[in-house]
Design a protein around this motif. Structure first.
Motif, PDB file in Angstrom:
ATOM      1  N   VAL A  89      -1.088  15.269   3.195  1.00  0.00           N
ATOM      2  CA  VAL A  89       0.250  14.958   2.683  1.00  0.00           C
ATOM      3  C   VAL A  89       0.766  13.721   3.406  1.00  0.00           C
ATOM      4  O   VAL A  89       0.459  13.503   4.587  1.00  0.00           O
ATOM      5  N   ILE A  90       1.520  12.915   2.668  1.00  0.00           N
ATOM      6  CA  ILE A  90       2.129  11.738   3.298  1.00  0.00           C
ATOM      7  C   ILE A  90       3.368  11.323   2.510  1.00  0.00           C
ATOM      8  O   ILE A  90       3.513  11.667   1.329  1.00  0.00           O
ATOM      9  N   HIS A  91       4.247  10.624   3.181  1.00  0.00           N
ATOM     10  CA  HIS A  91       5.438  10.073   2.569  1.00  0.00           C
ATOM     11  C   HIS A  91       5.187   8.564   2.438  1.00  0.00           C
ATOM     12  O   HIS A  91       5.348   7.822   3.410  1.00  0.00           O
ATOM     13  N   PRO A  92       4.755   8.091   1.267  1.00  0.00           N
ATOM     14  CA  PRO A  92       4.291   6.704   1.144  1.00  0.00           C
ATOM     15  C   PRO A  92       5.357   5.673   1.542  1.00  0.00           C
ATOM     16  O   PRO A  92       5.026   4.639   2.130  1.00  0.00           O
ATOM     17  N   ALA A  93       6.621   5.956   1.215  1.00  0.00           N
ATOM     18  CA  ALA A  93       7.664   4.940   1.440  1.00  0.00           C
ATOM     19  C   ALA A  93       7.768   4.561   2.914  1.00  0.00           C
ATOM     20  O   ALA A  93       8.146   3.433   3.243  1.00  0.00           O
ATOM     21  N   SER A  94       7.456   5.510   3.795  1.00  0.00           N
ATOM     22  CA  SER A  94       7.588   5.179   5.222  1.00  0.00           C
ATOM     23  C   SER A  94       6.238   4.872   5.869  1.00  0.00           C
ATOM     24  O   SER A  94       6.185   4.605   7.061  1.00  0.00           O
ATOM     25  N   THR A  95       5.147   4.905   5.076  1.00  0.00           N
ATOM     26  CA  THR A  95       3.821   4.704   5.689  1.00  0.00           C
ATOM     27  C   THR A  95       2.978   3.702   4.895  1.00  0.00           C
ATOM     28  O   THR A  95       3.123   2.495   5.085  1.00  0.00           O
TER      29      THR A  95
END
Lengths: 194, 426
Positions: B378-384
């Motif tokens: 899982v990842i939060h693309p906007a911050s990574t």
């Protein structure tokens, strides 16, 4: 014969059966494709005869240049033509005057003359166009796999490490035959457009 | 010797590999060596002059890597392939063969964020100018074509939202423009989509993802479809013109329908240097043997998870092309009938904060910047992965601030759903 895509067995049969190959347009320049192919096929044990009227009196890797097919003076199994498509017909016509006839006429990568092919096939000569015998030998033996090329063959057998002058087994299992479907289609489209 | 076509799973296990000639080893050995002895001076000269097949130095080729190359070429239906150190390295090597400084290439706006950065900044410094187009609007590709256009670049299944690209429509634009179509097939893998069958001329992968599949080894690969004629008009001089690096060899004339892969090897990899470690090649090869099994499980799990999320009250929307209601479902049915991949996004009604909370509460999903692992991620693309894009570009590429990206692994789907359920209600 469908000259857009050759079954592997057709190519395999030719490369397994011919012994002598006259190469029309063989070049002594070591960056030309004909030099590459001549050297490779000689190393794999074929009896190579370089044909090039401009170099008579010299030799190519120890084999004396001959001026024309008619000057070879002995039966040959295969003629490998390193000329542009527009220069194929006269070579084929000369080949058809030989006695005995060659068993195979092979035209190099990029070379194709369907009328010349039909003429040769009408007297029982096998024809290959727009292929390189070095690439096909390397592919069917899987030697070309060293270059990341898709040999389109499989084998679960242990093969000997190739050494100088060794003939390699071409009897691997084919996966589909001929070229890959996409590159076949592209070659066919190009032929139809030209 | 019959000319029958073995199935995909047979190729995944066998293509490119055979028992080692010297030892009989059945698994592909790791040829962990920098260099290879020559038989004699003539053999050395033949190899350096590209006249003979064989090994010189692992920065140009390696027997373990060669098995990987042939295997991926076979799975994709290409004529040849070249493995390199990463997917990013593969992209540099490809474009180095196609573009001169001042040239342009058209790229789909929906791409892996790292590719957007590479194209926008690093490639610009080489004088390779990217022109963006919208994969949902094919005419935007047509409008972007100029006399300096040398290639079109798209992803088959696009990061991060798992949207499906209409490869055939864009290949028509590329053919008309007389430029090759490059397809990044990382998120689909050849098990789901074979872009060459739909008109791609070059396929590129990050092997790090589903092909390797276990999150343990970086790698990239370039597959030559053998479909593009490089000889016309001197537009691609690396392939059509005499190369001073090799005393005047013309690669297309010499190598025919695998000349592009050879150019990538002898002009790209040799001179730029991003060689793949043979150890990584071995790990990735081992992964590929189970690709069909893993990929189907990835897809089946992803569909179950997407359906669960779509029915959850805390979820605002789910972007997964495998859902019947998704805007890309028709394209998924056409291009990826076995499954729409395992990477997709969803957004939470609670916005950015709810996304951060979800990520922190998950027990099985790992919070990290990768996809295509056996483990669920899982990842939060906007911050990574997409953090270097401006806000408008984030939204355009499907990585808005409320978006969470999942890469579904091959665990039991019930456990994945239970983990999401507890994290969403926590």
């Amino acid at each position: 014969m469908n000259h857009d895509a050759y079954p592997d067995n057709y190519i395999r049969g030719i490369l397994n059966s011919v012994k002598s190959i006259a190469m029309v347009g063989a070049s002594p320049q070591n960056v030309r494709p004909s030099y590459f192919a001549f050297k490779y096929l000689a190393q794999r044990g074929y009896d190579m005869i370089p044909i090039n009227p401009g170099h008579v009196g010299k030799d190519l890797l120890g084999k004396p240049f001959v001026a024309s097919l008619s000057d070879i003076g002995r039966p040959i199994d295969m003629i490998d033509i390193f000329r542009n498509s527009s220069h194929i017909m006269p070579v084929v016509e000369e080949a058809l005057t030989l006695d005995p006839l060659p068993k195979v006429i092979w035209m190099q990568l990029g070379a194709r003359d369907d009328a010349a092919a039909a003429k040769a096939e009408s007297v029982g000569i096998k024809v290959v166009m727009n292929r390189c015998p070095k690439i096909e030998y390397g592919r069917l033996s899987s030697e070309i796999s060293w270059m990341g090329v898709n040999s389109r063959t499989l084998s679960s057998k242990r093969a000997p490490a190739p050494t100088q002058g060794m003939r390699l087994s071409l009897n691997r299992m084919s996966v589909g035959g001929g070229d890959t479907a996409a590159s076949d289609r592209a070659a066919k489209n190009k032929t139809e457009q030209s | 010797m019959s000319d029958r076509l073995p199935g995909f799973s047979t190729l995944a296990v066998h293509a490119g590999a055979q028992p080692d000639p010297t030892t009989g080893a059945r698994a592909t050995p790791i040829y962990q060596t920098t260099s290879f002895v020559f038989n004699d001076a003539d053999h050395a000269a033949s190899l350096f002059g590209l006249q003979a097949f064989g090994n010189i130095y692992t920065r140009i080729g390696n027997p373990t890597n060669a098995v990987l190359e042939e295997r991926v070429a076979a799975l994709e239906g290409g004529t040849a392939a070249l493995a390199v150190a990463s997917g990013h390295a593969a992209q540099v090597v490809i474009l180095q063969q196609l573009l001169q400084p001042g040239d342009e290439f058209i790229a789909a706006r929906k791409l892996y964020g790292g590719s957007i950065n590479q194209f926008t900044h690093a490639f610009k410094s080489f004088g390779w100018n990217v022109v963006w187009a919208d994969p949902d609007d094919i005419s935007s590709f047509e409008r972007a074509v100029t006399p300096r256009t040398k290639a079109i670049f798209i992803e088959s299944i696009a990061n991060p939202a798992g949207s499906i690209t209409d490869i055939e429509a864009i290949s028509t634009v590329a053919r008309k423009a007389g430029v090759p179509l490059i397809v990044d097939n990382t998120l689909a893998s050849p098990y789901l989509i074979r872009p060459i069958d739909h008109g791609a001329d070059i396929v590129v992968h990050s092997l790090t993802k589903f092909l390797g599949g276990h999150g343990n080894s970086l790698g990239g690969i370039i597959v030559d479809a053998g479909t593009f004629d490089w000889s016309t008009g001197g537009k691609y001089p690396m392939l059509s013109e005499p190369r001073p690096e090799y005393h005047g060899i013309r690669l297309q004339e010499t190598f025919g329908n695998f000349a592009f892969a050879i150019a990538c090897r002898v002009l790209g990899l040799r001179d730029l240097g991003p060689a793949l470690s043979p150890f990584n090649a071995f790990m990735i090869l081992t992964g590929i043997e189970t690709l069909p099994l893993r990929m189907q499980k990835h897809c089946d799990n992803a569909k179950a998870v997407a359906e669960f999320l779509a029915g959850h009250p805390a979820v605002a929307s789910v972007s997964y092309a495998g859902l019947a209601s998704d805007k890309y479902n028709q394209l998924a049915r056409k291009y990826a009938p076995k499954g729409a991949g395992a990477v997709f996004t969803f957004s939470l009604k609670g916005g950015y904060d709810a996304g951060v909370n979800l990520v922190s509460k998950l027990q099985l999903f790992s919070h990290l910047a990768n996809v295509g692992d056996t483990r669920s991620l899982v990842i939060h693309p906007a911050s990574t992965t997409h953090s270097q894009l401006d806000d408008a570009a984030k939204v355009k590429s499907g990585a808005g601030p409320d978006v969470v990206r999942l890469s579904i692994g091959i665990e039991d789907k019930e456990d994945l759903i239970a983990d999401l359920e507890q994290a969403l209600s926590a």
